[in-house]
Design a protein around this motif. Structure first.
Motif, PDB file in Angstrom:
ATOM      1  N   VAL A  32      32.655  43.587  47.719  1.00 37.44           N
ATOM      2  CA  VAL A  32      34.116  43.560  47.733  1.00 37.44           C
ATOM      3  C   VAL A  32      34.613  44.428  48.885  1.00 37.44           C
ATOM      4  O   VAL A  32      34.124  45.544  49.084  1.00 37.44           O
ATOM      5  N   THR A  33      35.564  43.922  49.641  1.00 32.87           N
ATOM      6  CA  THR A  33      36.136  44.677  50.757  1.00 32.87           C
ATOM      7  C   THR A  33      37.449  45.331  50.333  1.00 32.87           C
ATOM      8  O   THR A  33      38.337  44.666  49.789  1.00 32.87           O
ATOM      9  N   ILE A  34      37.552  46.628  50.567  1.00 30.28           N
ATOM     10  CA  ILE A  34      38.795  47.363  50.337  1.00 30.28           C
ATOM     11  C   ILE A  34      39.349  47.744  51.700  1.00 30.28           C
ATOM     12  O   ILE A  34      38.734  48.522  52.436  1.00 30.28           O
ATOM     13  N   VAL A  35      40.482  47.175  52.052  1.00 33.64           N
ATOM     14  CA  VAL A  35      41.095  47.441  53.352  1.00 33.64           C
ATOM     15  C   VAL A  35      41.984  48.679  53.257  1.00 33.64           C
ATOM     16  O   VAL A  35      42.861  48.767  52.392  1.00 33.64           O
ATOM     17  N   GLY A  87      39.747  38.254  44.571  1.00 36.17           N
ATOM     18  CA  GLY A  87      39.287  39.570  44.129  1.00 36.17           C
ATOM     19  C   GLY A  87      38.286  40.223  45.055  1.00 36.17           C
ATOM     20  O   GLY A  87      37.824  41.329  44.761  1.00 36.17           O
ATOM     21  N   TYR A  88      37.981  39.574  46.181  1.00 36.44           N
ATOM     22  CA  TYR A  88      36.972  40.132  47.083  1.00 36.44           C
ATOM     23  C   TYR A  88      37.566  40.780  48.331  1.00 36.44           C
ATOM     24  O   TYR A  88      36.840  41.329  49.158  1.00 36.44           O
ATOM     25  N   THR A  89      38.893  40.739  48.461  1.00 41.67           N
ATOM     26  CA  THR A  89      39.586  41.458  49.526  1.00 41.67           C
ATOM     27  C   THR A  89      40.774  42.166  48.896  1.00 41.67           C
ATOM     28  O   THR A  89      41.705  41.520  48.392  1.00 41.67           O
ATOM     29  N   LEU A  90      40.731  43.487  48.894  1.00 40.01           N
ATOM     30  CA  LEU A  90      41.746  44.301  48.240  1.00 40.01           C
ATOM     31  C   LEU A  90      42.378  45.258  49.241  1.00 40.01           C
ATOM     32  O   LEU A  90      41.825  45.514  50.308  1.00 40.01           O
ATOM     33  N   LEU A  91      43.541  45.785  48.894  1.00 41.59           N
ATOM     34  CA  LEU A  91      44.262  46.726  49.750  1.00 41.59           C
ATOM     35  C   LEU A  91      44.404  48.065  49.051  1.00 41.59           C
ATOM     36  O   LEU A  91      44.789  48.124  47.887  1.00 41.59           O
ATOM     37  N   PHE A  92      44.094  49.131  49.777  1.00 34.88           N
ATOM     38  CA  PHE A  92      44.403  50.470  49.282  1.00 34.88           C
ATOM     39  C   PHE A  92      45.760  50.821  49.898  1.00 34.88           C
ATOM     40  O   PHE A  92      45.848  51.402  50.974  1.00 34.88           O
ATOM     41  N   GLY A  93      46.824  50.391  49.215  1.00 36.60           N
ATOM     42  CA  GLY A  93      48.164  50.513  49.753  1.00 36.60           C
ATOM     43  C   GLY A  93      48.860  51.796  49.338  1.00 36.60           C
ATOM     44  O   GLY A  93      48.410  52.522  48.450  1.00 36.60           O
ATOM     45  N   THR A  94      49.989  52.071  49.981  1.00 43.33           N
ATOM     46  CA  THR A  94      50.750  53.297  49.733  1.00 43.33           C
ATOM     47  C   THR A  94      52.230  52.983  49.587  1.00 43.33           C
ATOM     48  O   THR A  94      52.671  51.852  49.774  1.00 43.33           O
ATOM     49  N   ASN A  95      53.014  53.998  49.288  1.00 44.88           N
ATOM     50  CA  ASN A  95      54.457  53.815  49.228  1.00 44.88           C
ATOM     51  C   ASN A  95      55.008  53.365  50.591  1.00 44.88           C
ATOM     52  O   ASN A  95      56.020  52.671  50.657  1.00 44.88           O
ATOM     53  N   THR A 255      48.572  38.186  45.856  1.00 48.94           N
ATOM     54  CA  THR A 255      49.201  37.445  44.763  1.00 48.94           C
ATOM     55  C   THR A 255      48.423  36.160  44.485  1.00 48.94           C
ATOM     56  O   THR A 255      48.008  35.465  45.402  1.00 48.94           O
ATOM     57  N   GLY A 256      48.216  35.877  43.218  1.00 51.22           N
ATOM     58  CA  GLY A 256      47.445  34.701  42.833  1.00 51.22           C
ATOM     59  C   GLY A 256      46.052  35.037  42.351  1.00 51.22           C
ATOM     60  O   GLY A 256      45.333  34.171  41.838  1.00 51.22           O
ATOM     61  N   THR A 257      45.669  36.304  42.491  1.00 43.49           N
ATOM     62  CA  THR A 257      44.363  36.742  41.999  1.00 43.49           C
ATOM     63  C   THR A 257      44.330  36.637  40.474  1.00 43.49           C
ATOM     64  O   THR A 257      45.313  36.941  39.793  1.00 43.49           O
ATOM     65  N   SER A 258      43.201  36.234  39.948  1.00 44.33           N
ATOM     66  CA  SER A 258      43.036  36.035  38.514  1.00 44.33           C
ATOM     67  C   SER A 258      43.399  37.292  37.710  1.00 44.33           C
ATOM     68  O   SER A 258      42.956  38.390  38.036  1.00 44.33           O
ATOM     69  N   PRO A 259      44.201  37.143  36.653  1.00 49.95           N
ATOM     70  CA  PRO A 259      44.529  38.289  35.794  1.00 49.95           C
ATOM     71  C   PRO A 259      43.280  38.940  35.204  1.00 49.95           C
ATOM     72  O   PRO A 259      43.261  40.156  34.983  1.00 49.95           O
TER      73      PRO A 259
END
Length: 321
Positions: A32-35, A87-95, A255-259
């Protein structure tokens, strides 16, 4: 003589030959990639790597942290917003990436609310209102009094959305004439503050704690809450009622990733954030974990933060660039 297959066995072979779909593999069955939409070595990057390592161990799969910095986090954020929602590309996002950018820039190539599914909040870095020791004040009240007595003499540097909105909000709420000085690099902004070219700033703990404890910068208050790292220093909202600005980050999926995938990630992240060793590691970089939230709760929190930033930027008369 060859034996004839039983009719049931023959049916199974026929169905298999027709290419019926195989059972879905359990998530995750590949790395899994966390950007991280900021540079390597940044506070966000440091925490993301600690969380990714612990999360990978729980999931039994590699979590690859990939830095895609630039444009105040917009480059990496857009990349994840356009990725497959598997689910294999995720974001470590901030405010900054999820909320503030839309109020600070005219052109944002993604929607921080609509293009992402909130997964889990992680924590944030407290900010302290500091002054260069050359400024003869020891409290927020004294700083306000000094600023009003010397209009135009004080300035604050900013190099990201948090330092800009905190400084601008302070100026507006106190009705003082404090100049805002933009910088492209956060390190340069701090260097100018230490050198006395600017006089005050809301500085994050991960970068500024050592300067505060050594006396190179004088801490007057902390936002959003008091911190055990600076005992005796009040929260901004205690000395300036209504000053409510926090810094946070967390994990997001397109958006659209499986719950089911989102819920699994949320459960596992909440588990890793309870690990004593991880808590010790993030505490060491001036980071503080926030209370856990379910995905839906995190989504409501972000929506309220967006409304809060809309009010703050309007009050501070910040125009999108």
């Amino acid at each position: 003589m060859m034996k004839t297959l039983p009719s049931i066995g023959l049916c199974v072979l026929v169905l298999a030959a027709q290419g019926l779909p195989a059972a879905r593999a359990a998530y995750p069955d590949k790395p899994v990639t966390i950007v991280v939409p900021f540079a390597a070595g940044s506070p966000t990057d440091a925490v993301a790597r600690v969380v990714a390592e612990a999360l990978g161990k729980r999931l039994g799969q590699s979590m690859v942290v990939q830095n895609r910095p630039g444009a105040t986090g917009m480059i990496g954020s857009e990349y994840v917003a356009r990725a497959q929602p598997d689910g294999y590309t995720l974001l470590f996002g901030t405010n900054t990436t999820q909320v503030a950018n839309q109020y600070f820039f005219k052109k944002v190539s993604y929607d921080g609310l609509k293009d992402f599914a909130p997964v889990a909040i992680v924590g944030g870095v407290p900010h302290a209102l500091v002054v260069n020791p050359s400024v003869p004040v020891n409290s927020v009240a004294e700083l306000i009094e000094y600023a009003k007595a010397h209009p135009g003499k004080l300035s604050f540097p900013y190099a990201n959305s948090t330092t800009r909105i905190t400084g601008s909000t302070f100026r507006v709420m106190t009705k003082t004439q404090i100049e805002a000085i933009p910088y492209k690099a956060y390190g340069q902004a701090i260097a100018e503050l230490l050198g006395g070219q600017t006089q005050m700033m809301f500085i994050d703990f991960s970068t500024g704690l050592s300067y505060m404890t050594s006396g190179k910068l004088k801490a007057l208050a902390i936002t959003p809450d008091r911190s055990a790292k600076l005992p005796g220093v009040p929260a901004m909202k205690e000395v300036l009622p209504g000053f409510e600005i926090g810094n946070w980050n967390g994990l997001f999926a397109p958006t659209g990733t499986s719950p089911e995938v989102i819920d699994r990630l949320n459960r596992e992240i909440r588990a890793v954030l309870e690990q004593p060793e991880l808590r010790k590691q993030v505490d060491g970089v001036g980071y503080e974990l926030l209370p856990p939230m379910a995905p839906a709760e995190f989504g409501k929190y972000i929506a309220e933060e967006s409304r809060h930033y809309a009010r703050l930027t309007k009050a501070a008369d910040i125009q999108p660039e």
